[in-house]
Scaffold this active site. Sequence first.
Site, PDB file in Angstrom:
ATOM      1  N   GLU A   1      34.408 -10.291  26.991  1.00 54.10           N
ATOM      2  CA  GLU A   1      34.203  -9.190  26.043  1.00 54.10           C
ATOM      3  C   GLU A   1      34.565  -7.828  26.631  1.00 54.10           C
ATOM      4  O   GLU A   1      35.182  -6.990  25.961  1.00 54.10           O
ATOM      5  CB  GLU A   1      32.758  -9.192  25.540  1.00 54.10           C
ATOM      6  CG  GLU A   1      32.465 -10.236  24.466  1.00 54.10           C
ATOM      7  CD  GLU A   1      32.289 -11.630  25.036  1.00 54.10           C
ATOM      8  OE1 GLU A   1      32.291 -12.595  24.246  1.00 54.10           O
ATOM      9  OE2 GLU A   1      32.141 -11.759  26.275  1.00 54.10           O
TER      10      GLU A   1
ATOM     11  N   HIS B   1      20.397 -14.821  21.231  1.00 59.04           N
ATOM     12  CA  HIS B   1      21.428 -14.767  20.195  1.00 59.04           C
ATOM     13  C   HIS B   1      20.873 -14.312  18.847  1.00 59.04           C
ATOM     14  O   HIS B   1      21.464 -14.596  17.814  1.00 59.04           O
ATOM     15  CB  HIS B   1      22.091 -16.141  20.024  1.00 59.04           C
ATOM     16  CG  HIS B   1      22.819 -16.612  21.234  1.00 59.04           C
ATOM     17  ND1 HIS B   1      22.180 -17.103  22.337  1.00 59.04           N
ATOM     18  CD2 HIS B   1      24.151 -16.650  21.510  1.00 59.04           C
ATOM     19  CE1 HIS B   1      23.089 -17.437  23.249  1.00 59.04           C
ATOM     20  NE2 HIS B   1      24.284 -17.166  22.772  1.00 59.04           N
TER      21      HIS B   1
END
Length: 361
Positions: free
Chosen positions: A90, A159
């Site tokens: 990322e 998450h």
Amino acid sequence: MVTLSPVNVVLLNAAKFLTRRAFSTSRIANAQQMTVRDALNAGLDEEMERDERVFLLGEEVAMYDGAYKVSRGLWKKYGDKRVIDTPITEMGFAGIAVGAAMAGLRPVCEFMTFNFSMQAIDQVINSAAKTFYMSAGKVNVPIVFRGPNGAAAGVAAQHSQCFGAWYSHCPGLKVVSPYSSEDHKGLIKAAIRDPDPVVVLENEILYGVAFPVSDEAMSKDFLVPIGKAKIERPGSHITLIAHSRAVELSLDAAKELAGEGIECEVINLRSLRPLDEKTIVESVMKTNHLVTVEQGWPQCGIGSEICARIMEGEAFYHLDAPVIRVTGVDAPMPYAKSLEAAALPQPHDIVRAVKKVLNVK
């Protein structure tokens, strides 16, 4: 020749009337259904077709059509140069996207989940959000960071968090959190056209949900302005303010409360930075009561910011009771299904909060 009885004649005429009604030209009767996933896909496709500087990059966005199929068909249509599969890094691909924006392109950087954006937050904040200011207005960074945000189902603590408060805290970013299909299509298009960095916080649970879509929203010119909230349900007794999936919870609670004679005005924020303070204040001055609803944590949340602005402004003098926040539990998300449900706000939590504010049993 068949002779119909009076009853059958009435039924036949009623059937003809109902058939004619099925072809009503009213917006509601003619509204098409579109899932949030397809609305995002259409918005991306239209903007890529409109402007060749727009490109999409992220993990599995190309050959796999996206982890949630939001980019379905775009790689086949636009090819490798404009739909780019990246490694699982990322920080790396967010940095590439920011640099491309500084150089004049319009990247759409997808995070498979915004929880993974924590790996790239230096690029989002220090590189994208601050460059326009640090360059004295000489360097724009027209980039979109998008992907699913907040709680999904069964994906536990790492998450499941909402980044609405995290990113809307930062000057230099615009942050949107859409609810319906029209919201998603109009806001992704507005975000891509914006000259500054925009964070688009979607929700995994909403991707497969179909909403009515007007003919206007099907147009390639349809945009939802960033910074403008929407009143989803008018009411006169109390205001409910929410964003993303919490709008659905608020509408469910409002429907239940309407059966008890309590009319809630439900505001879909759509934009978290900038906040549509005008719509919020006007509603509170009308209803004199307020409950905020969000799935994120309570401390320093979106509801906290709304409460502060109400306290600091004219609307405070119109309140007949203190504001109550309905939020996620102040703890990491549990994995167990029963505990997960207990950790997230439910319609009955909103109903209870409304009754407390209105002092109704």
